[in-house]
Write an enzyme that holds these catalytic residues in place. Structure first.
Site, short mmCIF file in Angstrom:
data_model
loop_
_atom_site.label_atom_id
_atom_site.label_comp_id
_atom_site.label_asym_id
_atom_site.label_seq_id
_atom_site.Cartn_x
_atom_site.Cartn_y
_atom_site.Cartn_z
N HIS A 288 29.51 -0.55 -36.75
CA HIS A 288 29.84 -1.53 -35.64
C HIS A 288 29.40 -1.18 -34.12
CE1 HIS A 288 33.20 -4.19 -37.42
NE2 HIS A 288 31.94 -4.47 -37.94
N HIS A 486 32.87 -11.76 -27.24
CA HIS A 486 32.63 -10.60 -28.39
C HIS A 486 32.86 -9.02 -27.56
CE1 HIS A 486 31.07 -9.93 -32.22
NE2 HIS A 486 30.26 -8.86 -31.89
N LYS A 488 35.14 -5.99 -26.39
CA LYS A 488 36.33 -5.42 -26.82
C LYS A 488 36.88 -4.64 -25.61
CE LYS A 488 34.29 -6.90 -30.66
NZ LYS A 488 32.84 -7.48 -30.93
#
Length: 655
Positions: A288, A486, A488
């Site tokens: 990720h 998107h 974080k």
């Protein structure tokens, strides 16, 4: 396919949508041959991605139209569930899931108004579509290639943007469909790859930035290494200036089996593109990391400096890259060793797959955050009343109740402030920001924006307790309320939300992309002191005179940790072992690294007001966050929403 029924009605899902974390399956070798890139299934994106994004892609190509003649009652919000459980908070998955008698369900299934359209709506159709009774006027369409010129920021003086005295060097990406003033201080990947910053020698990308799928807001600091979660190789190559498109590119990815074969086939036409697979030895881990680096100068030979910063960023970055144990990354580790990262004033927080005991626990995941906050965060008076805020785009399984992970070990890390802080059983409020169905419905892209918010019904139904913590997405401060996030982020604001004790930006995808150029400006782009245009090593930014100095652009445009145990880690064996499934990467802004006790919160993200202190931190969304109302519910990607149209007049039927 199978039909399921629960507290929220009936829906149909494919077996592939079952929660992997709850139903682990052993890895099976692929029996398929290398796919032909010209034989992509109809309605499927040509690059590998999640089931949620595939559904969004299908619905963009074949939108399910909502009839403008529908009655107002059909668009009414969902009814409050009558039970003694979490549903009493007003949370339900969709107004379309209200229980109906069987005969009405059959009539609804036969309704001729629910029809598939072949192909996307024409520009004329979009322009003619009005607000109707269910939503705002649609003055925006899906971003497409014709928007790239506008999105690239041409006409914006990047040097002036980066030289405006921003001590944090924290930038947002440009968004199509919002007011131009909210893109004036933002960056596009083409800006970062611009020849303005020198001649590109080679680059390394990881697997997330490399798809042009981002629906709305993400973070960018500039620079050049990227690692990614999802690659669209064709799109990625187009982002490079023509003169750099033949330079070597390394793509770091986490794909396996068919997905890996597909990526190999997509990269095959580009002889300069090579792949590096991130090892994911623990089931259901993901790669990720998202990373775009800033520009760093080469260490001058003969000097005794190590190029290390007070935050030990260089050593931590090298440790993270070394954890891949991948030969192609050794070259980039050596390159970083040769460069001066001493101006970096943020801390690196990373996750790597593995099980860690003893002191090793403190090196990764949320235990790394806890260690840094204990050592370097300034204690705040009345810290018990300072809330912890988390904002994310995906959610994993949290367990049967809040005590299993969220409000025990994870919250203990979030509320740490200094060596003497009390963390166990802390009463500090916890605010979680995640888009509601209404946020997605009224967004720039409409329902397909939810394809990048992969919270599934299988996970949601098992943790109804979690949704009482949820707050709506709102970003008027940056002009991005209708751009689904998107990014974080995690932070610790004061009770009145005027200050923050720290700010962490991360993401569920970690992408690393080292890029080498023949010259680079000294530290610019990212948390680190920008020395301005005159600080270039042997060149003028306007006429690009080359010197014999080679510099590296290394620093995260971090993306990584969503709200999940896989990303942040979870304790095992009575708390003696931390288990992490995924690769993640983030940077932590601490006031002490900037000579401050706390950060003031900037009132408007893009304002250059002289009335605000230079050290005001630009939080990209609105504070305080607004708690879900009784009729709000979190976006769930794999159930239908058919009672109200989105901003393009469509419904959401994911399968």
């Amino acid at each position: 396919m199978m039909s399921q029924e629960g507290n929220y009605g009936k829906w149909t899902i494919s077996s592939s949508d079952e929660s992997e974390e709850e139903n682990p399956q052993p890895d099976k070798p692929s029996a398929s041959l290398l796919p032909d890139t010209g034989q992509v299934a109809a309605g499927q994106p040509k690059y590998t991605c999640s089931e949620a994004r595939k559904a969004a892609h299908r619905r963009k190509l074949e939108p399910v139209k909502f009839s403008s003649t529908d009655s107002a009652s059909e668009a009414s919000p969902c009814k409050r569930q009558k039970s003694g459980s979490q549903e009493d908070l007003g949370w339900c998955l969709s107004s379309s899931e209200d229980e109906l008698p069987p005969e009405q369900q059959q009539e609804q299934a036969k309704d001729p108004r629910v029809k598939e359209e072949k192909g996307p709506p024409s520009p004329r159709d979009r322009a003619a579509r009005g607000a109707g009774p269910h939503g705002p006027p649609t003055s925006h369409g899906f971003p497409d290639e014709e928007d790239e010129q506008e999105m690239s920021g041409e006409g914006q003086d990047i040097w002036d943007l980066l030289d405006k005295g921003n001590p944090f060097q924290f930038y947002l990406t440009r968004v199509s469909g919002i007011k131009p003033k909210y893109n004036t201080g933002a960056l596009h990947i083409k800006d970062i790859l611009s020849p303005l910053f020198g001649t590109l020698v080679s680059s390394a990308q990881d697997e997330s930035l490399a798809s042009g799928e981002g629906p709305g807001i993400t973070q960018a600091w500039g620079g050049h290494p990227q690692f990614n979660y999802c690659f669209d190789v064709d799109w990625l190559v187009r982002q490079y200036p023509p003169e750099f498109r033949k330079k070597p590119v390394l793509l770091v990815h986490g794909d396996k089996r068919e997905a890996k074969a597909h990526l190999l086939a997509e990269a095959k036409p580009y002889g300069n593109v090579t792949l590096c697979q991130a090892k994911l030895d623990i089931a259901f881990g993901t790669h990720h990391t998202i990373w775009l680096s800033p520009l760093y100068p080469r260490i001058v030979h003969g000097t005794h400096g190590s190029g290390e910063s007070a935050t030990h960023f260089k050593a931590d970055l090298i440790s993270y890259l070394a954890a891949y144990n991948a030969a192609p990354l050794k070259e980039w580790i050596d390159t970083i060793q040769e460069h001066d990262l001493s101006e970096t004033n943020v801390y690196l927080i990373a996750s790597i797959p593995g099980r860690f005991q003893g002191n090793q626990k403190d090196n990764w995941g949320h235990f790394r955050l806890r260690k840094l906050l204990k050592a370097h965060a300034s204690p705040a008076p009345g810290a018990e009343s300072w809330p912890a805020v988390g904002q994310f785009s995906s959610i994993g399984s949290m367990g049967a109740d809040e005590s299993k992970w969220l409000c025990s070990e994870f919250k203990e890390s979030l509320v740490t402030l200094g060596k003497e802080s009390r963390t166990l059983g802390s009463a500090a409020p916890l605010h979680l920001i995640y888009p509601s169905v209404e946020n997605v419905r009224t967004s720039l892209e409409g329902y397909p924006a939810g394809g990048s918010l992969p919270y599934s019904i299988q996970t949601a139904e098992k943790q109804n307790w979690l949704h009482s913590y949820f707050h709506k997405w709102s970003a008027d401060t940056s002009g991005r309320s209708n751009a689904m996030p998107h990014i974080k982020t995690y932070l610790r604001p004061s009770p009145d939300f005027s200050q923050i004790a720290w700010f962490l930006v991360t993401s569920p995808q970690v992408r690393k992309i080292p890029w080498r150029r023949k010259w680079q400006p000294t530290p610019v782009f990212l948390p680190g002191e920008s020395l301005g245009q005159r600080s270039l090593a042997g060149c003028s930014p306007r006429d690009h005179t080359e010197s014999n100095t080679t510099e590296v652009t290394q620093h995260p445009r971090i993306a990584g940790a969503n709200l999940s145990k896989a990303a942040w880690g979870a304790l095992e064996k009575g708390g003696t072992q931390l288990m992490i499934r995924s690769y993640e990467l983030g940077v932590l802004f601490l006031p002490s690294a900037f000579g401050l006790d706390s950060f003031k919160v900037k009132q408007k993200f893009f304002s250059g007001s002289s009335q605000e202190p230079t050290a005001s931190f630009p939080v990209p969304y609105d504070l305080p966050p607004e708690l879900y109302g009784d009729r709000d519910r979190p976006w769930i990607w794999n159930i239908p929403y058919v009672k109200a149209p989105d901003t393009h007049g469509n419904m959401w039927v994911p399968s």
